[in-house]
Design a protein around this motif. Structure first.
Motif, PDB file in Angstrom:
ATOM      1  N   ASN A  43       0.730  -0.991  -0.139  1.00 57.31           N
ATOM      2  CA  ASN A  43      -0.096   0.074   0.114  1.00 57.31           C
ATOM      3  C   ASN A  43       0.909   1.672  -0.131  1.00 57.31           C
ATOM      4  O   ASN A  43       0.901   2.299   0.753  1.00 57.31           O
ATOM      5  N   SER A  44       2.149   1.229  -0.763  1.00 58.29           N
ATOM      6  CA  SER A  44       3.112   2.024  -0.910  1.00 58.29           C
ATOM      7  C   SER A  44       2.950   3.826  -0.877  1.00 58.29           C
ATOM      8  O   SER A  44       1.729   3.771  -2.392  1.00 58.29           O
ATOM      9  N   VAL A  45       3.111   4.669  -0.464  1.00 55.25           N
ATOM     10  CA  VAL A  45       2.492   5.783  -1.240  1.00 55.25           C
ATOM     11  C   VAL A  45       4.149   6.693  -1.470  1.00 55.25           C
ATOM     12  O   VAL A  45       3.888   8.035  -1.661  1.00 55.25           O
ATOM     13  N   GLN A  46       4.782   5.970  -0.624  1.00 52.41           N
ATOM     14  CA  GLN A  46       6.674   6.793  -1.033  1.00 52.41           C
ATOM     15  C   GLN A  46       7.439   5.963  -1.074  1.00 52.41           C
ATOM     16  O   GLN A  46       7.311   4.503  -2.196  1.00 52.41           O
ATOM     17  N   ILE A  47       8.629   6.203  -1.400  1.00 49.21           N
ATOM     18  CA  ILE A  47       9.940   5.109  -2.324  1.00 49.21           C
ATOM     19  C   ILE A  47      10.581   5.346  -0.995  1.00 49.21           C
ATOM     20  O   ILE A  47      10.892   6.172  -1.287  1.00 49.21           O
ATOM     21  N   GLY A  48      10.731   4.153  -0.676  1.00 50.11           N
ATOM     22  CA  GLY A  48      11.608   4.366   0.889  1.00 50.11           C
ATOM     23  C   GLY A  48      12.031   2.470   1.146  1.00 50.11           C
ATOM     24  O   GLY A  48      11.698   1.648   0.271  1.00 50.11           O
ATOM     25  N   GLY A  49      12.242   2.435   2.270  1.00 52.14           N
ATOM     26  CA  GLY A  49      12.783   1.201   3.067  1.00 52.14           C
ATOM     27  C   GLY A  49      12.047   0.409   2.344  1.00 52.14           C
ATOM     28  O   GLY A  49      12.426  -1.245   2.144  1.00 52.14           O
ATOM     29  N   MET A  50      10.457   0.116   2.983  1.00 50.63           N
ATOM     30  CA  MET A  50       9.359  -0.981   2.150  1.00 50.63           C
ATOM     31  C   MET A  50       9.886  -1.214   1.022  1.00 50.63           C
ATOM     32  O   MET A  50       9.449  -2.479   0.349  1.00 50.63           O
TER      33      MET A  50
END
Length: 378
Positions: free
Chosen positions: A14-21
């Motif tokens: 359910n990503s809304v950013q580009i990061g670690g997950m």
């Protein structure tokens, strides 16, 4: 599913950013054994993450853009949940693995997976609650996991979650990992030179820095305040902040108010931050509450001595050996550990080498994939 069969795996975020997950999902899709698994990644339609889809298409066998998430609105969420249900029924996946930014996401999607008759459901919650939840939410959490396995990304996350929500009967810990080989590649000298030219950082500068989103609960303001203390003692230091987010205007004002504008560089978001991280002598993750940071593991793989504010059992930096733990929300504590490393080049070198060895041994993406393969086939 047997070890010789090809299991069908569906991984949904359910990503809304580009990061670690998101990097965790990409690496998992990359390293799962293709002789045993066919891997599909479900990813939401969300502007800030659209550029990430291309990397997923290289990592997975298939990418599906689907958004059964509450943020676009209830009607959209319901329609996408129905679409997901039909997809899961049609493709007959053996495993659905949800990745959630916190402990609340994927409720309708999990119902869809149950209605579709998916045999095995896993949920990785990348951030546990930090306060005790209401009885209603505790009941909702129990219901979420009546036929699913909770995956915690660290022992610390499991312990913290159990303080605030009932632990599901089926709970496992699979710590985050990274592709260490990616950090064996030499960064092209022109890329480093361009980063220096852009930031004004000279080879003789001692650089404290981080690569992080400028959002609430990331503790960047604590790092800025802590650096001001370090700068007062070490006038040859600079602070390099790689990232962006809603708090950037507040951070820029804080830097002005502290009188350190000439010592702080805002580098902005970078799809590949390695040329900038290569200039950092002391890497700091000031997050007061969290665990298993991918950005931290990447910095350690680049032999950067690291200071974190979320130390606990199982975290990659071992105090005094492969990193240091500062107290959460304590700029003076950050300054104490950072100052020690700034003042001692030999200590920076020792801690950095130990950090790389620690990641290679215990936090590789291959180890993560093998752990999930066992869970998927168990």
């Amino acid at each position: 599913m047997t070890a010789t069969s090809t299991g069908k795996i569906f991984i949904l975020t359910n990503s809304v950013q580009i990061g670690g997950m998101e990097e965790h999902v990409r690496l998992l899709a990359t390293h799962l054994d293709r002789t045993r698994f066919h891997v599909t990644v479900g990813f939401p339609k969300w502007g800030p993450t659209d550029s990430f889809v291309a990397s997923l298409e290289e990592a997975a066998d298939e990418v599906v853009i689907i958004t059964p998430d509450r943020r676009p609105g209830p009607q959209w969420q319901l329609a996408e949940a129905v679409r997901l249900l039909r997809l899961l029924r049609r493709e007959r996946y053996d495993v659905v693995h949800f990745h959630s930014t916190d402990w609340l996401g994927h409720n309708l999607a999990m119902i869809a997976a149950r209605l579709a008759g998916v045999p095995k459901i896993f949920v990785t919650e990348h951030l546990p609650p930090d306060t005790r939840q209401s009885p209603l939410r505790a009941i909702a959490s129990r219901l979420r996991f009546t036929s699913a396995t909770l995956v915690c990304i660290s022992t610390f996350n499991r312990t913290e979650r159990a303080k605030h929500l009932p632990e599901p009967a089926s709970t496992v810990v699979v710590e985050n990992g990274i592709d260490t080989a990616r950090f064996d590649e030499e960064i092209p000298e022109p890329a480093i030179a361009a980063a220096r030219l852009e930031t004004g950082i000279e080879p003789d500068d001692i650089v404290v820095g981080t690569a992080i989103r400028f959002e609430q609960q990331k503790g960047v303001e604590d790092l800025v305040e802590g650096f001001a203390l370090v700068a007062a003692e070490h006038p040859d230091t600079k602070l390099l902040l790689v990232g962006d987010g809603k708090l950037r205007p507040d951070l820029e004002k804080q830097v002005v108010d502290l009188g350190i504008s000439d010592r702080v560089v805002f580098a902005g978001f970078r799809a590949d931050p390695r040329p900038f991280i290569s200039m950092i002598d002391v890497f700091v993750i000031p997050v007061p509450f969290g665990s298993g940071s991918i950005g931290l593991l990447e910095a350690m793989a680049m032999r950067k001595p690291c200071v974190i504010s979320f130390g606990g059992e199982g975290e990659a930096p071992v105090p005094g050996e492969s990193g240091f733990w500062a107290e959460p929300h304590q700029p003076a504590s950050i300054a104490e550990h950072v100052g020690r490393l700034v003042a001692d080049p030999a200590e920076r070198h020792r801690i950095g080498d130990n950090a790389r060895a620690r990641v290679e041994q215990d936090f590789s993406a291959e180890r993560v994939a093998r752990s999930f393969e066992e869970l998927y086939e168990d």
